[in-house]
Design a protein around this motif. Structure first.
Motif, PDB file in Angstrom:
ATOM      1  N   ARG A 126     -30.633 -44.513  26.436  1.00 16.49           N
ATOM      2  CA  ARG A 126     -30.360 -45.887  26.707  1.00 16.49           C
ATOM      3  C   ARG A 126     -29.615 -46.344  27.882  1.00 16.49           C
ATOM      4  NH1 ARG A 126     -27.697 -48.680  21.230  1.00 16.49           N
ATOM      5  NH2 ARG A 126     -28.148 -50.422  22.355  1.00 16.49           N
ATOM      6  N   HIS A 127     -28.734 -45.211  28.412  1.00 15.50           N
ATOM      7  CA  HIS A 127     -28.156 -45.525  29.646  1.00 15.50           C
ATOM      8  C   HIS A 127     -29.166 -45.635  30.971  1.00 15.50           C
ATOM      9  CE1 HIS A 127     -25.021 -45.466  32.800  1.00 15.50           C
ATOM     10  NE2 HIS A 127     -25.756 -44.616  33.367  1.00 15.50           N
ATOM     11  N   SER A 128     -30.098 -44.532  30.869  1.00 17.16           N
ATOM     12  CA  SER A 128     -31.017 -44.386  31.708  1.00 17.16           C
ATOM     13  C   SER A 128     -32.447 -45.357  31.631  1.00 17.16           C
ATOM     14  CB  SER A 128     -31.565 -42.899  31.923  1.00 17.16           C
ATOM     15  OG  SER A 128     -32.133 -42.556  30.620  1.00 17.16           O
ATOM     16  N   GLY A 129     -32.457 -45.672  30.738  1.00 17.83           N
ATOM     17  CA  GLY A 129     -33.557 -46.685  30.540  1.00 17.83           C
ATOM     18  C   GLY A 129     -34.896 -46.005  30.249  1.00 17.83           C
ATOM     19  N   GLY A 130     -34.834 -44.714  29.579  1.00 21.59           N
ATOM     20  CA  GLY A 130     -36.201 -44.109  29.324  1.00 21.59           C
ATOM     21  C   GLY A 130     -35.953 -42.813  28.913  1.00 21.59           C
ATOM     22  N   GLN A 135     -20.852 -41.347  24.580  1.00 23.26           N
ATOM     23  CA  GLN A 135     -20.704 -41.947  25.660  1.00 23.26           C
ATOM     24  C   GLN A 135     -20.981 -41.220  27.266  1.00 23.26           C
ATOM     25  OE1 GLN A 135     -16.607 -43.772  26.083  1.00 23.26           O
ATOM     26  NE2 GLN A 135     -16.811 -43.862  28.349  1.00 23.26           N
ATOM     27  N   VAL A 136     -21.617 -41.719  27.916  1.00 22.19           N
ATOM     28  CA  VAL A 136     -21.906 -41.336  29.265  1.00 22.19           C
ATOM     29  C   VAL A 136     -20.592 -41.537  29.925  1.00 22.19           C
ATOM     30  CG1 VAL A 136     -23.207 -41.634  31.400  1.00 22.19           C
ATOM     31  CG2 VAL A 136     -24.389 -42.057  29.366  1.00 22.19           C
ATOM     32  N   ASN A 137     -20.286 -40.059  30.485  1.00 24.19           N
ATOM     33  CA  ASN A 137     -18.999 -40.128  31.114  1.00 24.19           C
ATOM     34  C   ASN A 137     -19.196 -40.084  32.771  1.00 24.19           C
ATOM     35  OD1 ASN A 137     -17.512 -39.454  28.878  1.00 24.19           O
ATOM     36  ND2 ASN A 137     -18.004 -37.394  29.099  1.00 24.19           N
ATOM     37  N   TRP A 138     -20.468 -39.731  33.264  1.00 22.48           N
ATOM     38  CA  TRP A 138     -20.641 -39.632  34.646  1.00 22.48           C
ATOM     39  C   TRP A 138     -22.042 -39.623  34.776  1.00 22.48           C
ATOM     40  CZ3 TRP A 138     -23.862 -35.823  36.770  1.00 22.48           C
ATOM     41  CH2 TRP A 138     -23.346 -35.907  38.161  1.00 22.48           C
ATOM     42  N   ALA A 139     -22.654 -40.046  36.074  1.00 21.14           N
ATOM     43  CA  ALA A 139     -23.922 -40.156  36.383  1.00 21.14           C
ATOM     44  C   ALA A 139     -24.070 -40.029  37.723  1.00 21.14           C
ATOM     45  CB  ALA A 139     -24.688 -41.593  35.848  1.00 21.14           C
ATOM     46  N   MET A 163     -26.619 -36.998  33.801  1.00 16.26           N
ATOM     47  CA  MET A 163     -25.678 -37.400  33.414  1.00 16.26           C
ATOM     48  C   MET A 163     -24.777 -36.629  32.496  1.00 16.26           C
ATOM     49  SD  MET A 163     -28.005 -40.732  31.899  1.00 16.26           S
ATOM     50  CE  MET A 163     -29.386 -39.486  31.700  1.00 16.26           C
ATOM     51  N   GLU A 164     -23.419 -36.770  32.349  1.00 15.38           N
ATOM     52  CA  GLU A 164     -22.693 -36.003  31.313  1.00 15.38           C
ATOM     53  C   GLU A 164     -22.518 -37.206  30.292  1.00 15.38           C
ATOM     54  OE1 GLU A 164     -18.810 -33.482  31.718  1.00 15.38           O
ATOM     55  OE2 GLU A 164     -18.379 -35.459  30.712  1.00 15.38           O
ATOM     56  N   VAL A 165     -22.915 -36.534  28.985  1.00 11.86           N
ATOM     57  CA  VAL A 165     -22.307 -37.401  27.900  1.00 11.86           C
ATOM     58  C   VAL A 165     -21.339 -36.643  27.134  1.00 11.86           C
ATOM     59  CG1 VAL A 165     -23.426 -38.217  25.530  1.00 11.86           C
ATOM     60  CG2 VAL A 165     -24.722 -38.225  27.878  1.00 11.86           C
ATOM     61  N   GLY A 166     -20.443 -37.342  26.757  1.00 13.23           N
ATOM     62  CA  GLY A 166     -19.236 -36.577  25.727  1.00 13.23           C
ATOM     63  C   GLY A 166     -19.476 -37.197  24.305  1.00 13.23           C
ATOM     64  N   VAL A 189     -30.975 -42.542  37.842  1.00 15.41           N
ATOM     65  CA  VAL A 189     -30.171 -43.126  36.664  1.00 15.41           C
ATOM     66  C   VAL A 189     -29.172 -44.227  37.259  1.00 15.41           C
ATOM     67  CG1 VAL A 189     -30.704 -41.344  35.049  1.00 15.41           C
ATOM     68  CG2 VAL A 189     -28.502 -41.531  36.512  1.00 15.41           C
ATOM     69  N   PRO A 190     -28.864 -45.329  36.648  1.00 16.02           N
ATOM     70  CA  PRO A 190     -27.828 -46.159  37.083  1.00 16.02           C
ATOM     71  C   PRO A 190     -26.471 -45.351  37.006  1.00 16.02           C
ATOM     72  CG  PRO A 190     -28.530 -46.995  34.849  1.00 16.02           C
ATOM     73  CD  PRO A 190     -29.490 -45.532  35.185  1.00 16.02           C
ATOM     74  N   PRO A 191     -25.525 -45.889  37.917  1.00 19.41           N
ATOM     75  CA  PRO A 191     -24.168 -45.196  37.880  1.00 19.41           C
ATOM     76  C   PRO A 191     -23.359 -45.685  36.783  1.00 19.41           C
ATOM     77  CG  PRO A 191     -24.415 -47.161  39.423  1.00 19.41           C
ATOM     78  CD  PRO A 191     -25.846 -46.881  39.077  1.00 19.41           C
ATOM     79  N   VAL A 192     -22.373 -44.877  36.292  1.00 17.75           N
ATOM     80  CA  VAL A 192     -21.353 -45.473  35.562  1.00 17.75           C
ATOM     81  C   VAL A 192     -20.231 -46.041  36.044  1.00 17.75           C
ATOM     82  CG1 VAL A 192     -19.546 -44.263  34.104  1.00 17.75           C
ATOM     83  CG2 VAL A 192     -21.822 -43.210  33.924  1.00 17.75           C
ATOM     84  N   THR A 193     -20.178 -47.554  35.490  1.00 19.75           N
ATOM     85  CA  THR A 193     -19.069 -47.935  35.887  1.00 19.75           C
ATOM     86  C   THR A 193     -18.060 -48.311  34.948  1.00 19.75           C
ATOM     87  OG1 THR A 193     -20.850 -49.634  36.934  1.00 19.75           O
ATOM     88  CG2 THR A 193     -18.520 -50.474  36.645  1.00 19.75           C
TER      89      THR A 193
END
Length: 150
Positions: free
Chosen positions: A31-35, A62-66, A71-74, A111-115
């Protein structure tokens, strides 16, 4: 959780929880990366409390970092008895996974950054960066150890 998920002690196999964690983390990464995104590593999984037959299990990710493509997902896993609403949920496991977003041919894609939006998000981002530094340092040490000493 059902009886088919259990070991001889009557608790749920860790592998069953690991699959749940990977499934939930993968959905969040995609979902975060759109694919499409694939699991690259499970950086750590800690089992804190056993899960019993009949427990309702919830996994929150939750995506913690990109980075550029990773991406890191916790993931936090909670359990509660199926038959009682007055019992607080128990934290049963935590995990950190690394995913890489891929395109149709399996190559990494951006991938989009984490904000971060909250102080908690800021903390998770900082800690994810520390885990990433440790992963990279460990990889470099292992590769260096493979070089024959003269």
């Amino acid at each position: 959780m059902t009886v088919v998920d259990t070991n001889l002690l009557g608790t749920v196999h860790g592998g069953v929880i690991m699959k749940l964690v990977d499934d939930v983390a993968g959905a969040v990464a995609q979902r975060h990366s759109g694919g499409p995104a694939v699991t690259a590593a499970m950086d750590g999984m800690t089992f804190l409390h056993p899960v019993r037959v009949g427990d309702l299990v919830h996994a929150h990710a939750q995506v913690n970092w990109a980075g550029k493509s990773s991406m890191e997902v916790g993931v936090r896993v909670l359990a509660e008895p199926w038959d009682r609403a007055d019992v607080p949920q128990t934290k049963v496991a935590t995990a950190y996974l690394v995913f890489v977003a891929v395109n149709e041919d399996g190559s990494p894609r951006a991938v989009p950054p984490v904000t971060p939006e909250t102080e908690e998000d800021d903390r998770r981002l900082r800690e994810a960066e520390i885990r990433r530094q440790h992963r990279l340092a460990r990889r470099d040490e292992i590769l260096a150890s493979r070089v024959p000493k003269l």
